[in-house]
Motif scaffolding. Sequence first.
Motif, short mmCIF file in Angstrom:
data_model
loop_
_atom_site.label_atom_id
_atom_site.label_comp_id
_atom_site.label_asym_id
_atom_site.label_seq_id
_atom_site.Cartn_x
_atom_site.Cartn_y
_atom_site.Cartn_z
N TYR A 95 36.47 18.63 15.67
CA TYR A 95 37.61 19.05 14.86
C TYR A 95 37.08 19.77 13.63
O TYR A 95 36.09 19.35 13.04
CB TYR A 95 38.42 17.83 14.39
N TYR A 97 38.22 21.12 9.74
CA TYR A 97 39.18 20.96 8.66
C TYR A 97 38.75 21.81 7.47
O TYR A 97 37.57 22.04 7.24
CB TYR A 97 39.26 19.51 8.19
N GLN A 133 39.28 21.85 3.30
CA GLN A 133 39.78 21.08 2.15
C GLN A 133 39.66 21.91 0.89
O GLN A 133 38.58 22.26 0.45
CB GLN A 133 39.01 19.77 1.97
N LEU A 173 43.60 18.44 2.69
CA LEU A 173 42.80 18.50 3.91
C LEU A 173 43.67 19.05 5.04
O LEU A 173 44.62 18.41 5.46
CB LEU A 173 42.29 17.12 4.26
N PHE A 211 44.04 20.57 8.89
CA PHE A 211 43.46 20.67 10.23
C PHE A 211 43.45 22.13 10.67
O PHE A 211 44.45 22.84 10.54
CB PHE A 211 44.29 19.83 11.21
N LEU A 234 35.91 23.45 0.91
CA LEU A 234 34.99 22.63 1.69
C LEU A 234 35.46 22.67 3.13
O LEU A 234 36.65 22.47 3.40
CB LEU A 234 35.05 21.18 1.21
N PHE A 287 34.99 20.92 6.74
CA PHE A 287 34.46 19.74 7.41
C PHE A 287 34.59 19.87 8.92
O PHE A 287 35.58 20.39 9.43
CB PHE A 287 35.21 18.47 6.98
N TYR A 291 41.10 7.35 18.40
CA TYR A 291 39.82 6.85 17.94
C TYR A 291 39.55 7.38 16.54
O TYR A 291 40.08 8.41 16.14
CB TYR A 291 38.68 7.31 18.84
N GLU A 292 38.66 6.71 15.84
CA GLU A 292 38.27 7.22 14.54
C GLU A 292 37.50 8.52 14.71
O GLU A 292 36.90 8.77 15.76
CB GLU A 292 37.40 6.20 13.81
N GLN A 293 37.58 9.35 13.69
CA GLN A 293 36.80 10.57 13.66
C GLN A 293 35.62 10.38 12.72
O GLN A 293 35.74 9.74 11.67
CB GLN A 293 37.67 11.75 13.21
N PHE A 318 33.06 12.21 10.33
CA PHE A 318 33.00 13.46 9.58
C PHE A 318 31.57 13.81 9.18
O PHE A 318 30.78 12.94 8.81
CB PHE A 318 33.85 13.36 8.31
N GLY A 319 31.28 15.12 9.24
CA GLY A 319 30.03 15.62 8.70
C GLY A 319 30.11 15.71 7.19
O GLY A 319 31.17 15.47 6.59
N PRO A 320 29.00 16.09 6.57
CA PRO A 320 28.96 16.17 5.10
C PRO A 320 29.67 17.38 4.52
O PRO A 320 29.90 17.45 3.31
CB PRO A 320 27.46 16.23 4.80
#
Lengths: 111, 115
Positions: B33, B35, B37, B43, B45, B88, B90, B102-104, B106-108
């Motif tokens: 995914y 995103y 921000q 944030l 999608f 930003l 993501f 399910y939980e996602q 996230f990258g930095p």
Amino acid sequence: SQQGEEDPQALSIQEGENATMNCSYKTSINNLQWYRQNSGRGLVHLILIRSNEREKHSGRLRVTLDTSKKSSSLLITASRAADTASYFCATDEDSSYKLIFGSGTRLLVRP
Amino acid sequence: DSGVTQTPKHLITATGQRVTLRCSPRSGDLSVYWYQQSLDQGLQFLIQYYNGEERAKGNILERFSAQQFPDLHSELNLSSLELGDSALYFCASSPSGLAGLYEQFFGPGTRLTVL
């Protein structure tokens, strides 16, 4: 914007106090998730609650879900300075294939 | 460490330019995914890919495009950049194409600054 609403936008409390954040959404959901974001960093998943659940606990976190009111709350008990972050709820209300994030609550826990 | 990697961490470029952001999902995750921000939009999608195929689109501009490769890494291409694209970006991954299930992870993030 498709974002849900979170309330309050900002919250400042003393260490040891409880923090409550609220999230509202617009249509029906299958699942609702809460995430935490430290300043400028990636989001971290906290808890997932399904639409047929009313309450869920994880450590010092308690999440409630009221589908009749289309709202959820996140309670952090005995807060610590390290809990300072932004907290977001996210739902699959628009589609099963995407998460819609709320506008977030900025929590400041003062030592 | 979420297991999701994003490169570069920072990107500074000029208006009108084109950039590519890269994401490697957690080992075993099939969904990616993207995103955006920003301060005023929160944030947002952008797009989801599942096992190489586009699964869902959000508020993604026509100047933006993405793809997921056979090794499951993904790239987000931003072209004809405008000042308002500064944000930003993501990437997140999960095992399932059903976003809420399910939980996602996230990258930095990649911080894009358009001057």
